[in-house]
Design a protein around this motif. Structure first.
Motif, PDB file in Angstrom:
ATOM      1  N   LYS A  98      -0.262   2.541   2.688  1.00  0.00           N
ATOM      2  CA  LYS A  98      -0.369   3.889   2.122  1.00  0.00           C
ATOM      3  C   LYS A  98      -1.270   3.816   0.907  1.00  0.00           C
ATOM      4  CE  LYS A  98       3.969   5.606   3.764  1.00  0.00           C
ATOM      5  NZ  LYS A  98       5.140   6.363   3.540  1.00  0.00           N
ATOM      6  N   GLU A  99      -2.004   4.882   0.678  1.00  0.00           N
ATOM      7  CA  GLU A  99      -2.851   4.964  -0.513  1.00  0.00           C
ATOM      8  C   GLU A  99      -2.083   5.659  -1.620  1.00  0.00           C
ATOM      9  OE1 GLU A  99      -6.772   6.754  -0.504  1.00  0.00           O
ATOM     10  OE2 GLU A  99      -7.468   5.070   0.696  1.00  0.00           O
ATOM     11  N   VAL A 100      -2.146   5.069  -2.810  1.00  0.00           N
ATOM     12  CA  VAL A 100      -1.473   5.644  -3.966  1.00  0.00           C
ATOM     13  C   VAL A 100      -2.552   5.942  -5.009  1.00  0.00           C
ATOM     14  CG1 VAL A 100       0.220   5.234  -5.775  1.00  0.00           C
ATOM     15  CG2 VAL A 100       0.599   4.302  -3.490  1.00  0.00           C
ATOM     16  N   ASN A 101      -2.619   7.191  -5.437  1.00  0.00           N
ATOM     17  CA  ASN A 101      -3.605   7.598  -6.428  1.00  0.00           C
ATOM     18  C   ASN A 101      -2.860   7.924  -7.723  1.00  0.00           C
ATOM     19  OD1 ASN A 101      -5.719   8.580  -7.890  1.00  0.00           O
ATOM     20  ND2 ASN A 101      -6.330  10.114  -6.396  1.00  0.00           N
ATOM     21  N   LYS A 102      -3.220   7.222  -8.779  1.00  0.00           N
ATOM     22  CA  LYS A 102      -2.562   7.457 -10.060  1.00  0.00           C
ATOM     23  C   LYS A 102      -3.635   7.817 -11.095  1.00  0.00           C
ATOM     24  CE  LYS A 102       1.063   5.704 -12.903  1.00  0.00           C
ATOM     25  NZ  LYS A 102       2.070   4.720 -13.122  1.00  0.00           N
ATOM     26  N   PHE A 103      -3.407   8.920 -11.808  1.00  0.00           N
ATOM     27  CA  PHE A 103      -4.364   9.384 -12.811  1.00  0.00           C
ATOM     28  C   PHE A 103      -3.788   9.163 -14.205  1.00  0.00           C
ATOM     29  CE2 PHE A 103      -6.192  12.746 -15.512  1.00  0.00           C
ATOM     30  CZ  PHE A 103      -7.517  12.375 -15.425  1.00  0.00           C
ATOM     31  N   TYR A 104      -4.599   8.568 -15.084  1.00  0.00           N
ATOM     32  CA  TYR A 104      -4.219   8.346 -16.484  1.00  0.00           C
ATOM     33  C   TYR A 104      -5.013   9.321 -17.347  1.00  0.00           C
ATOM     34  CZ  TYR A 104      -2.303   4.007 -14.641  1.00  0.00           C
ATOM     35  OH  TYR A 104      -1.585   3.086 -13.920  1.00  0.00           O
ATOM     36  N   PRO A 105      -4.390  10.428 -17.796  1.00  0.00           N
ATOM     37  CA  PRO A 105      -5.131  11.478 -18.506  1.00  0.00           C
ATOM     38  C   PRO A 105      -5.689  11.040 -19.861  1.00  0.00           C
ATOM     39  CG  PRO A 105      -2.783  11.999 -18.439  1.00  0.00           C
ATOM     40  CD  PRO A 105      -2.992  10.765 -17.611  1.00  0.00           C
ATOM     41  N   SER A 110      -8.792   7.292 -12.991  1.00  0.00           N
ATOM     42  CA  SER A 110      -7.972   7.405 -11.795  1.00  0.00           C
ATOM     43  C   SER A 110      -7.984   6.064 -11.062  1.00  0.00           C
ATOM     44  CB  SER A 110      -8.555   8.493 -10.892  1.00  0.00           C
ATOM     45  OG  SER A 110      -7.721   8.710  -9.802  1.00  0.00           O
ATOM     46  N   GLU A 111      -6.812   5.583 -10.681  1.00  0.00           N
ATOM     47  CA  GLU A 111      -6.717   4.331  -9.930  1.00  0.00           C
ATOM     48  C   GLU A 111      -6.247   4.629  -8.518  1.00  0.00           C
ATOM     49  OE1 GLU A 111      -5.575   0.826 -13.107  1.00  0.00           O
ATOM     50  OE2 GLU A 111      -4.102   1.473 -11.650  1.00  0.00           O
ATOM     51  N   ILE A 112      -6.944   4.052  -7.571  1.00  0.00           N
ATOM     52  CA  ILE A 112      -6.533   4.171  -6.175  1.00  0.00           C
ATOM     53  C   ILE A 112      -6.114   2.788  -5.723  1.00  0.00           C
ATOM     54  CG2 ILE A 112      -7.252   4.760  -3.839  1.00  0.00           C
ATOM     55  CD1 ILE A 112      -9.472   6.478  -5.172  1.00  0.00           C
ATOM     56  N   PRO A 141      -6.502  -3.354  -6.556  1.00  0.00           N
ATOM     57  CA  PRO A 141      -6.731  -1.985  -7.019  1.00  0.00           C
ATOM     58  C   PRO A 141      -8.216  -1.620  -7.108  1.00  0.00           C
ATOM     59  CG  PRO A 141      -6.186  -3.368  -8.871  1.00  0.00           C
ATOM     60  CD  PRO A 141      -6.086  -4.238  -7.635  1.00  0.00           C
ATOM     61  N   LEU A 142      -8.473  -0.348  -6.891  1.00  0.00           N
ATOM     62  CA  LEU A 142      -9.804   0.210  -7.090  1.00  0.00           C
ATOM     63  C   LEU A 142      -9.700   1.215  -8.226  1.00  0.00           C
ATOM     64  CD1 LEU A 142     -10.644   1.028  -3.373  1.00  0.00           C
ATOM     65  CD2 LEU A 142     -11.471  -0.921  -4.686  1.00  0.00           C
ATOM     66  N   SER A 143     -10.671   1.269  -9.079  1.00  0.00           N
ATOM     67  CA  SER A 143     -10.657   2.248 -10.180  1.00  0.00           C
ATOM     68  C   SER A 143     -11.848   3.155 -10.067  1.00  0.00           C
ATOM     69  CB  SER A 143     -10.706   1.520 -11.539  1.00  0.00           C
ATOM     70  OG  SER A 143      -9.542   0.761 -11.699  1.00  0.00           O
TER      71      SER A 143
END
Length: 144
Positions: A98-105, A110-112, A141-143
């Protein structure tokens, strides 16, 4: 009388205080052993080079087809569990990416990441009870 199954990591300070090591049930012991199989790379164990699984070789492989990657890992894990964990039978294994996308404001980043979810099910030899184990791991991780 069966030999006791000790909980890991060992708390050796208990022995020095005159106490016994913590024990665990068969299900928890099987789960720890399956985790050890997942986290061990083939060839890492000096006396059992076939112990482990292929996830560490697949981690840095370019994933062209997720279903082929999942099946390759599933087959590797299934083979190792059947060979090395004799306390369960009728083993079924499910592997999903599964792909998880997390955004750090605060950093506007954004990290995928790819997360692999692994579910092992079967029956315990000793009692015939159903057994289920699940875990998830993050791949490189990809950023953006």
């Amino acid at each position: 009388m069966p030999s006791p199954l000790y909980k890991k990591p060992f708390r050796l300070n208990q022995i020095f205080q005159g106490q016994d090591l913590e024990k665990q049930d068969v299900g928890a012991s099987i789960s720890q052993y399956i985790e050890l199989i997942i986290f061990t790379r083939y060839g890492e164990h000096r006396y059992k080079p076939d112990f482990g699984c292929e996830i560490w070789d697949l981690d840095f492989e370019l994933i062209i087809s997720e279903s082929m990657w999942e099946e390759k890992l599933r087959q590797s894990l299934l083979s190792s569990i059947k060979q090395h964990e004799q306390r369960i039978y009728d083993v079924q294994l499910d592997v999903r990416i599964k792909e998880v996308n997390k955004f750090y404001p605060l950093r506007n980043v954004s990290e995928i990441k790819k997360r692999v979810e692994i579910v092992v099910s079967g029956k315990m030899q000793q009692t015939g009870e159903n057994y289920t184990f699940s875990t998830s791991l993050y791949l490189s991780p990809l950023s953006a």
